[in-house]
Design an enzyme around this catalytic site. Sequence first.
Site, PDB file in Angstrom:
ATOM      1  N   HIS A 472       0.817  -1.219   0.000  1.00  0.00           N
ATOM      2  CA  HIS A 472       0.000   0.000   0.000  1.00  0.00           C
ATOM      3  C   HIS A 472       0.853   1.273   0.000  1.00  0.00           C
ATOM      4  O   HIS A 472       0.576   2.196   0.775  1.00  0.00           O
ATOM      5  CB  HIS A 472      -0.924   0.023   1.223  1.00  0.00           C
ATOM      6  CG  HIS A 472      -1.788  -1.182   1.345  1.00  0.00           C
ATOM      7  ND1 HIS A 472      -2.299  -1.633   2.541  1.00  0.00           N
ATOM      8  CD2 HIS A 472      -2.226  -2.046   0.407  1.00  0.00           C
ATOM      9  CE1 HIS A 472      -3.016  -2.724   2.322  1.00  0.00           C
ATOM     10  NE2 HIS A 472      -2.987  -2.997   1.052  1.00  0.00           N
TER      11      HIS A 472
HETATM   12  C1  LIG Z   1       0.494  -7.407  -4.898  1.00  0.00           C
HETATM   13  C2  LIG Z   1      -0.450  -6.291  -4.537  1.00  0.00           C
HETATM   14  C3  LIG Z   1      -1.574  -6.558  -3.758  1.00  0.00           C
HETATM   15  C4  LIG Z   1      -2.461  -5.526  -3.433  1.00  0.00           C
HETATM   16  N1  LIG Z   1      -3.635  -5.842  -2.803  1.00  0.00           N
HETATM   17  C5  LIG Z   1      -4.579  -4.880  -2.668  1.00  0.00           C
HETATM   18  C6  LIG Z   1      -5.887  -5.213  -2.243  1.00  0.00           C
HETATM   19  O1  LIG Z   1      -6.225  -6.382  -2.037  1.00  0.00           O
HETATM   20  N2  LIG Z   1      -6.798  -4.202  -2.105  1.00  0.00           N
HETATM   21  C7  LIG Z   1      -6.469  -2.897  -2.360  1.00  0.00           C
HETATM   22  O2  LIG Z   1      -7.303  -2.018  -2.159  1.00  0.00           O
HETATM   23  N3  LIG Z   1      -5.232  -2.565  -2.777  1.00  0.00           N
HETATM   24  C8  LIG Z   1      -4.300  -3.525  -2.986  1.00  0.00           C
HETATM   25  N4  LIG Z   1      -3.092  -3.208  -3.516  1.00  0.00           N
HETATM   26  C9  LIG Z   1      -2.802  -1.794  -3.782  1.00  0.00           C
HETATM   27  C10 LIG Z   1      -3.574  -1.197  -4.956  1.00  0.00           C
HETATM   28  O3  LIG Z   1      -3.763  -2.141  -5.980  1.00  0.00           O
HETATM   29  C11 LIG Z   1      -2.799   0.025  -5.448  1.00  0.00           C
HETATM   30  O4  LIG Z   1      -2.652   0.923  -4.374  1.00  0.00           O
HETATM   31  C12 LIG Z   1      -3.491   0.750  -6.588  1.00  0.00           C
HETATM   32  O5  LIG Z   1      -3.759  -0.152  -7.637  1.00  0.00           O
HETATM   33  C13 LIG Z   1      -2.588   1.885  -7.065  1.00  0.00           C
HETATM   34  O6  LIG Z   1      -3.169   2.505  -8.182  1.00  0.00           O
HETATM   35  P1  LIG Z   1      -2.338   3.586  -9.017  1.00  0.00           P
HETATM   36  O7  LIG Z   1      -3.234   4.027 -10.101  1.00  0.00           O
HETATM   37  O8  LIG Z   1      -1.778   4.584  -8.080  1.00  0.00           O
HETATM   38  O9  LIG Z   1      -1.084   2.795  -9.605  1.00  0.00           O
HETATM   39  P2  LIG Z   1      -1.045   1.499 -10.491  1.00  0.00           P
HETATM   40  O10 LIG Z   1      -2.351   0.785 -10.479  1.00  0.00           O
HETATM   41  O11 LIG Z   1       0.158   0.731 -10.065  1.00  0.00           O
HETATM   42  O12 LIG Z   1      -0.870   2.051 -11.971  1.00  0.00           O
HETATM   43  C14 LIG Z   1       0.288   2.669 -12.464  1.00  0.00           C
HETATM   44  C15 LIG Z   1       0.380   2.318 -13.941  1.00  0.00           C
HETATM   45  O13 LIG Z   1       1.327   3.184 -14.571  1.00  0.00           O
HETATM   46  C16 LIG Z   1       2.152   2.412 -15.422  1.00  0.00           C
HETATM   47  N5  LIG Z   1       3.418   3.128 -15.570  1.00  0.00           N
HETATM   48  C17 LIG Z   1       4.288   3.438 -14.591  1.00  0.00           C
HETATM   49  N6  LIG Z   1       5.351   4.096 -15.089  1.00  0.00           N
HETATM   50  C18 LIG Z   1       5.139   4.215 -16.419  1.00  0.00           C
HETATM   51  C19 LIG Z   1       5.889   4.798 -17.484  1.00  0.00           C
HETATM   52  N7  LIG Z   1       7.056   5.385 -17.269  1.00  0.00           N
HETATM   53  N8  LIG Z   1       5.363   4.749 -18.737  1.00  0.00           N
HETATM   54  C20 LIG Z   1       4.162   4.166 -18.956  1.00  0.00           C
HETATM   55  N9  LIG Z   1       3.423   3.586 -18.003  1.00  0.00           N
HETATM   56  C21 LIG Z   1       3.904   3.613 -16.735  1.00  0.00           C
HETATM   57  C22 LIG Z   1       2.279   1.101 -14.693  1.00  0.00           C
HETATM   58  O14 LIG Z   1       2.742   0.056 -15.515  1.00  0.00           O
HETATM   59  C23 LIG Z   1       0.874   0.893 -14.166  1.00  0.00           C
HETATM   60  O15 LIG Z   1       0.051   0.244 -15.090  1.00  0.00           O
HETATM   61  C24 LIG Z   1      -2.181  -4.199  -3.859  1.00  0.00           C
HETATM   62  C25 LIG Z   1      -1.070  -3.938  -4.642  1.00  0.00           C
HETATM   63  C26 LIG Z   1      -0.216  -4.963  -5.007  1.00  0.00           C
HETATM   64  C27 LIG Z   1       0.965  -4.663  -5.881  1.00  0.00           C
END
Ligand SMILES: Cc1cc2nc3c(=O)[nH]c(=O)nc-3n(C[C@H](O)[C@H](O)[C@H](O)COP(=O)(O)OP(=O)(O)OC[C@H]3O[C@@H](n4cnc5c(N)ncnc54)[C@H](O)[C@@H]3O)c2cc1C
Length: 549
Positions: A472
Amino acid sequence: METFDYVIIGSGSAGSVLTHRLSEHANTRVCVLEAGPRDWHPYIHLPAGFIKTFHMKSINWAYQQEPGPYTGGRSIYAPRGKTLGGSSSINGHIYNRGQRQDFDTWAQLGNRGWGYADVLPYFKRLERRVGEGEDTFRGRDGNLTVTTMDWKDPLCEAFMEGAVSLGIPRNFDYNGAIQEGVSYCQRTIEKGLRMSAAKAFLHPARKRPNVDVRTHAHVTNIIFEGKRAVGVRYLKGGRGGTPVEVRASKEVILCGGTYNSPQLLQLSGVGSPELLKSHGIEVRHALPGVGEGLQDHYAPRSVARVKNIRTINELRQGWHLWMEALKWATTRRGLLSLSPTMVYCFWHSGETTESSDLQLTFTPASYKEGVQGQLEDQPGMTVASWQQRPESRGYVRIRSNDPFAPPIIQTNYLTAELDRRVVVAGMKLARRLLKSAPLAPYYDYEDFPGPKVQSDEEFLVAATQRGTTTFHPGCTCRMGPAESTWAVVDDQLRVHGLQGLRVIDASIMPRMISANLNASTMMIADKASDLVRGKAPMEAVRLPEAAVA
Ligand SMILES: Cc1cc2nc3c(=O)[nH]c(=O)nc-3n(C[C@H](O)[C@H](O)[C@H](O)COP(=O)(O)OP(=O)(O)OC[C@H]3O[C@@H](n4cnc5c(N)ncnc54)[C@H](O)[C@@H]3O)c2cc1C
């Protein structure tokens, strides 16, 4: 050069929601750039596939954190999704929003429009809650299906009875008026399949002619004209690929997640001047808060050996697994439809804490230590416990000016004294829960931390030896007023001091919340979609007096 209205970097939880909303108007052209591949892999969609995607480098950034002062010299693994849906495509499916006070604290830090009553309509707009929940708190018409774990397990039942015997009440909806209590977890699962942000929001949006989603597009830097972001540069196919530039006539929106968003800002010359200069990067805009303030939940996992009943550890072996595969194929139920945790429990570390500051999860299974995500062979059950609102903060900083070099991730777990105290209290409560009378018929002995561990000091040592991330991370591009030295974006999520650039993802959280982060990250994106479009915010919910936690 191609020009779109909006260029969105990253198709994760936030990027998917944002794409969906911004492209609702047919004449708004949206380009989404995703470093990873399409989300075609079957393990993404099969709930139990979590254990496989956890280490699958083709769809996972698979970062390693730096050892911290309280991690016993260990470098803790930090998986992150790298595919359509981002981390929501590899996460543990848990749907948990957090407490009212989490968001009220964001507002108190100077962020207008981010109190609980303001953000609740967005949580509701996103979801299609199937199951219990009051209409004041739950939505029924959104794209994101939220169900309750439907696998009734005798060990889970005994664990919940044990919690009740310790004075922790059953709670029919921890995403409702009050979080504290114990229950089966709520999940983003529909008909036995993962409901990622991509499935709920991005894929429907991709069908629109005004949406262009490009995979294998690794963004290496944001292009500026003066202080205005005008486009991005990416390598088609990743390292060594063809350089491509796209322009944004309205805005560039960074949705790269807590580790990659600050990394990309730094690579683009936005951040601490000392850091940028040390890597030979020209300072485009000095903003010392970029990458600073990283927070995460740190969880030791207490394990007891089990007797007189089968746990998941045995069920996934030999012919049992074949039977379970058949069950999933025919009914979408059974072992392969499970998430890594099954029961959620929210409680207090001490009698004086006003709202629950501990989160505990129960699983009728145990994992190999040192090989995260792999089940053990002998029967076991696990209680993970963590402090909901930690005070320790770390950072994300570029390691070099190579956009493919993983950033330095230092979370500084447990460096705040309060965090150490609450984590120890959590482990003690985990022991009491595992030793409760209803679990006694199945409880064999405590494997970790083990009966020799009795004093607070011994519990803390055990926590530093085996604690791990709960995945997280947040707070590396924090939202706050311009005058605060730590803030990166304002309460419209615009980067301070720059034009045409917002950050919209988990990194903007000013403080860690009492929850897993997927739900609130999607809420952030949904609310931000109104900010970007200049729409009036949804009307704040009138909350009943009793809704205090
Ligand atoms: C193993 C795991 C288990 C989890 N379990 C839970 C759960 O059960 N419940 C829950 O609520 N949360 C959970 N989480 C946390 C939750 O999924 C994340 O906090 C949330 O998805 C974050 O969303 P975000 O949009 O900030 O980033 P992300 O969903 O990580 O999206 C970022 C995106 O940007 C892309 N990206 C990054 N850099 C670049 C670049 N330079 N060029 C192009 N693309 C790029 C990445 O590839 C990715 O697709 C978990 C996370 C993980 C990893």
